[in-house]
Design a protein around this motif. Structure first.
Motif, mmCIF file in Angstrom:
data_model
loop_
_atom_site.group_PDB
_atom_site.id
_atom_site.type_symbol
_atom_site.label_atom_id
_atom_site.label_comp_id
_atom_site.label_asym_id
_atom_site.label_seq_id
_atom_site.Cartn_x
_atom_site.Cartn_y
_atom_site.Cartn_z
ATOM 1 N N GLY A 62 0.795 -1.217 0.000
ATOM 2 C CA GLY A 62 0.000 0.000 0.000
ATOM 3 C C GLY A 62 0.824 1.263 0.000
ATOM 4 O O GLY A 62 0.287 2.351 -0.163
ATOM 5 N N THR A 63 2.141 1.153 0.218
ATOM 6 C CA THR A 63 2.975 2.345 0.203
ATOM 7 C C THR A 63 3.436 2.598 -1.219
ATOM 8 O O THR A 63 3.703 1.667 -1.976
ATOM 9 C CB THR A 63 4.212 2.190 1.115
ATOM 10 N N ALA A 64 3.547 3.866 -1.568
ATOM 11 C CA ALA A 64 3.948 4.199 -2.927
ATOM 12 C C ALA A 64 5.447 4.015 -3.076
ATOM 13 O O ALA A 64 6.223 4.491 -2.248
ATOM 14 C CB ALA A 64 3.572 5.647 -3.230
ATOM 15 N N PRO A 65 5.892 3.296 -4.105
ATOM 16 C CA PRO A 65 7.329 3.109 -4.289
ATOM 17 C C PRO A 65 7.986 4.415 -4.688
ATOM 18 O O PRO A 65 7.380 5.250 -5.354
ATOM 19 C CB PRO A 65 7.405 2.088 -5.439
ATOM 20 N N SER A 66 9.227 4.592 -4.266
ATOM 21 C CA SER A 66 9.967 5.786 -4.648
ATOM 22 C C SER A 66 10.413 5.648 -6.093
ATOM 23 O O SER A 66 10.382 4.569 -6.675
ATOM 24 C CB SER A 66 11.187 5.967 -3.740
ATOM 25 N N ALA A 67 10.835 6.752 -6.674
ATOM 26 C CA ALA A 67 11.249 6.728 -8.068
ATOM 27 C C ALA A 67 12.476 5.849 -8.233
ATOM 28 O O ALA A 67 13.322 5.754 -7.347
ATOM 29 C CB ALA A 67 11.553 8.147 -8.530
ATOM 30 N N ALA A 68 12.560 5.177 -9.361
ATOM 31 C CA ALA A 68 13.717 4.345 -9.647
ATOM 32 C C ALA A 68 14.956 5.234 -9.759
ATOM 33 O O ALA A 68 14.874 6.360 -10.230
ATOM 34 C CB ALA A 68 13.509 3.582 -10.952
ATOM 35 N N PRO A 69 16.121 4.743 -9.306
ATOM 36 C CA PRO A 69 17.325 5.575 -9.377
ATOM 37 C C PRO A 69 17.694 5.859 -10.824
ATOM 38 O O PRO A 69 17.457 5.061 -11.719
ATOM 39 C CB PRO A 69 18.386 4.698 -8.690
ATOM 40 N N ALA A 70 18.270 7.043 -11.043
ATOM 41 C CA ALA A 70 18.725 7.391 -12.387
ATOM 42 C C ALA A 70 19.849 6.451 -12.798
ATOM 43 O O ALA A 70 20.563 5.898 -11.960
ATOM 44 C CB ALA A 70 19.211 8.833 -12.408
ATOM 45 N N LYS A 71 19.978 6.271 -14.105
ATOM 46 C CA LYS A 71 21.048 5.409 -14.596
ATOM 47 C C LYS A 71 22.386 5.939 -14.114
ATOM 48 O O LYS A 71 22.718 7.099 -14.347
ATOM 49 C CB LYS A 71 21.017 5.352 -16.119
ATOM 50 N N PRO A 72 23.169 5.107 -13.432
ATOM 51 C CA PRO A 72 24.425 5.607 -12.862
ATOM 52 C C PRO A 72 25.478 5.844 -13.930
ATOM 53 O O PRO A 72 25.438 5.267 -15.010
ATOM 54 C CB PRO A 72 24.848 4.479 -11.916
ATOM 55 N N SER A 73 26.430 6.695 -13.599
ATOM 56 C CA SER A 73 27.555 6.944 -14.484
ATOM 57 C C SER A 73 28.788 6.256 -13.910
ATOM 58 O O SER A 73 28.734 5.632 -12.859
ATOM 59 C CB SER A 73 27.813 8.443 -14.601
ATOM 60 N N GLY A 74 29.901 6.388 -14.587
ATOM 61 C CA GLY A 74 31.128 5.754 -14.109
ATOM 62 C C GLY A 74 31.755 6.482 -12.939
ATOM 63 O O GLY A 74 32.535 5.903 -12.199
ATOM 64 N N ARG A 75 31.443 7.766 -12.763
ATOM 65 C CA ARG A 75 32.063 8.554 -11.701
ATOM 66 C C ARG A 75 31.222 8.471 -10.439
ATOM 67 O O ARG A 75 30.042 8.801 -10.459
ATOM 68 C CB ARG A 75 32.195 10.010 -12.137
ATOM 69 N N TYR A 76 31.819 8.028 -9.346
ATOM 70 C CA TYR A 76 31.068 7.986 -8.093
ATOM 71 C C TYR A 76 32.029 7.869 -6.922
ATOM 72 O O TYR A 76 33.175 7.443 -7.074
ATOM 73 C CB TYR A 76 30.079 6.822 -8.115
ATOM 74 N N ASP A 77 31.536 8.272 -5.765
ATOM 75 C CA ASP A 77 32.259 8.111 -4.512
ATOM 76 C C ASP A 77 31.461 7.103 -3.691
ATOM 77 O O ASP A 77 30.261 7.300 -3.472
ATOM 78 C CB ASP A 77 32.330 9.461 -3.790
ATOM 79 N N PRO A 78 32.084 6.006 -3.238
ATOM 80 C CA PRO A 78 31.335 5.042 -2.443
ATOM 81 C C PRO A 78 30.608 5.668 -1.262
ATOM 82 O O PRO A 78 29.539 5.184 -0.862
ATOM 83 C CB PRO A 78 32.425 4.066 -1.968
ATOM 84 N N ALA A 79 31.145 6.747 -0.697
ATOM 85 C CA ALA A 79 30.491 7.395 0.449
ATOM 86 C C ALA A 79 29.112 7.922 0.095
ATOM 87 O O ALA A 79 28.266 8.095 0.978
ATOM 88 C CB ALA A 79 31.366 8.523 0.988
ATOM 89 N N ASP A 80 28.840 8.171 -1.193
ATOM 90 C CA ASP A 80 27.506 8.597 -1.602
ATOM 91 C C ASP A 80 26.455 7.521 -1.333
ATOM 92 O O ASP A 80 25.265 7.808 -1.310
ATOM 93 C CB ASP A 80 27.486 8.934 -3.099
ATOM 94 N N TYR A 81 26.921 6.291 -1.135
ATOM 95 C CA TYR A 81 26.010 5.163 -0.914
ATOM 96 C C TYR A 81 25.987 4.739 0.551
ATOM 97 O O TYR A 81 25.662 3.592 0.878
ATOM 98 C CB TYR A 81 26.405 4.001 -1.851
ATOM 99 N N ALA A 82 26.299 5.684 1.433
ATOM 100 C CA ALA A 82 26.315 5.373 2.862
ATOM 101 C C ALA A 82 24.946 4.941 3.363
ATOM 102 O O ALA A 82 24.839 4.019 4.193
ATOM 103 C CB ALA A 82 26.809 6.579 3.658
ATOM 104 N N ALA A 83 23.878 5.582 2.883
ATOM 105 C CA ALA A 83 22.537 5.219 3.356
ATOM 106 C C ALA A 83 22.162 3.788 2.968
ATOM 107 O O ALA A 83 21.733 3.007 3.823
ATOM 108 C CB ALA A 83 21.499 6.219 2.835
ATOM 109 N N PRO A 84 22.312 3.388 1.698
ATOM 110 C CA PRO A 84 22.055 1.982 1.382
ATOM 111 C C PRO A 84 22.985 1.023 2.115
ATOM 112 O O PRO A 84 22.560 -0.076 2.492
ATOM 113 C CB PRO A 84 22.274 1.914 -0.137
ATOM 114 N N VAL A 85 24.229 1.411 2.315
ATOM 115 C CA VAL A 85 25.158 0.544 3.046
ATOM 116 C C VAL A 85 24.644 0.301 4.464
ATOM 117 O O VAL A 85 24.611 -0.838 4.941
ATOM 118 C CB VAL A 85 26.574 1.153 3.067
ATOM 119 N N ARG A 86 24.233 1.370 5.142
ATOM 120 C CA ARG A 86 23.714 1.196 6.508
ATOM 121 C C ARG A 86 22.444 0.340 6.502
ATOM 122 O O ARG A 86 22.269 -0.543 7.353
ATOM 123 C CB ARG A 86 23.427 2.562 7.140
#
Length: 234
Positions: A62-86
């Motif tokens: 019954g909860t509305a799903p959040s928007a799908a993540p944008a297609k990722p690029s090659g440039r990223y910092d792993p720290a940007d994914y701290a929330a999913p990691v936790r």
């Protein structure tokens, strides 16, 4: 083969070579070599629930799903994914600092989805996603898990799925460790080595077998990345 046929074909290969070199330069500029600093992300940092549009979200009915993540690029910092990691470390019962450190260890490779798929076509046993997971490891990990209906081929496009699968793979490796470890290595070090070298080698290291240079290099990078990984997941 006549020269009139050979000339055009060589011309095509030259053009292909130039384009491939240019593409590699673009992708490589966003990757991470071992020990190198992280590049700034060209995409917005994902929310912990950004996988909500997929079966891995675990959202209540019954909860509305959040928007799908944008297609990722090659440039990223792993720290940007701290929330999913936790989130996924808690879900799988593993140390979030370890999971983040593994993402840093694996960030040396360009993680552009198109590049990963192009590389895999030439090397079918290549790994996918920001956690560099092989098909067999993913398929062995997913049964009975929140992402059981997902596919290994989705990892390059869904970085949250990659983090979730890595967390549960670490969970499964931890279940295989003996109660008493006869080696000068702690649990997190052994799990990292298991992630890199496989469960069989992990268990040998746990019995006290000396680790080789490749495993030692992975462990050294883990130590180098440990402090900033802890800061990232606070």
């Amino acid at each position: 083969m006549g020269e009139e046929q050979k000339g055009p074909r060589w011309g095509r290969w030259i053009v292909i070579g130039v384009l491939a070199a240019a593409g590699w330069g673009i992708v490589r500029s966003g990757g991470h070599e071992p020990g190198a600093g992280s590049a700034a992300s060209s995409a917005s940092p994902p929310a912990a629930a950004s996988a909500g549009a997929s079966p891995s979200s675990g959202a209540a009915p019954g909860t509305a799903p959040s928007a799908a993540p944008a297609k990722p690029s090659g440039r990223y910092d792993p720290a940007d994914y701290a929330a999913p990691v936790r989130q996924y470390a808690a879900e799988a019962g593993v140390n979030p600092q370890l999971l983040m450190a593994i993402l840093y260890n694996e960030s040396y490779k360009p993680h552009d989805p198109d590049f990963e798929r192009a590389w895999q076509r030439g090397k079918p046993d290549a790994s996918f996603g920001i956690a560099n997971m092989h098909r067999a490891a993913f398929d062995d990990t997913k049964p009975g898990r929140p992402f059981a209906s997902r596919h290994w081929e989705e990892l390059p496009d869904d970085r949250n799925l990659a983090v979730q699968a890595a967390a549960w793979h670490l969970h499964d490796l931890a279940d295989q460790l003996p109660g008493r470890i006869g080696a000068p290595l702690n649990k997190d070090e052994l799990l990292a080595l298991g992630y890199n070298a496989g469960a069989g080698n992990m268990l040998a290291f746990a019995r006290g077998v000396k680790i080789g240079p490749q495993a030692q290099s992975y462990l050294d990078r883990l130590h180098d990345n440990w402090a900033k990984s802890g800061e990232a997941v606070k």
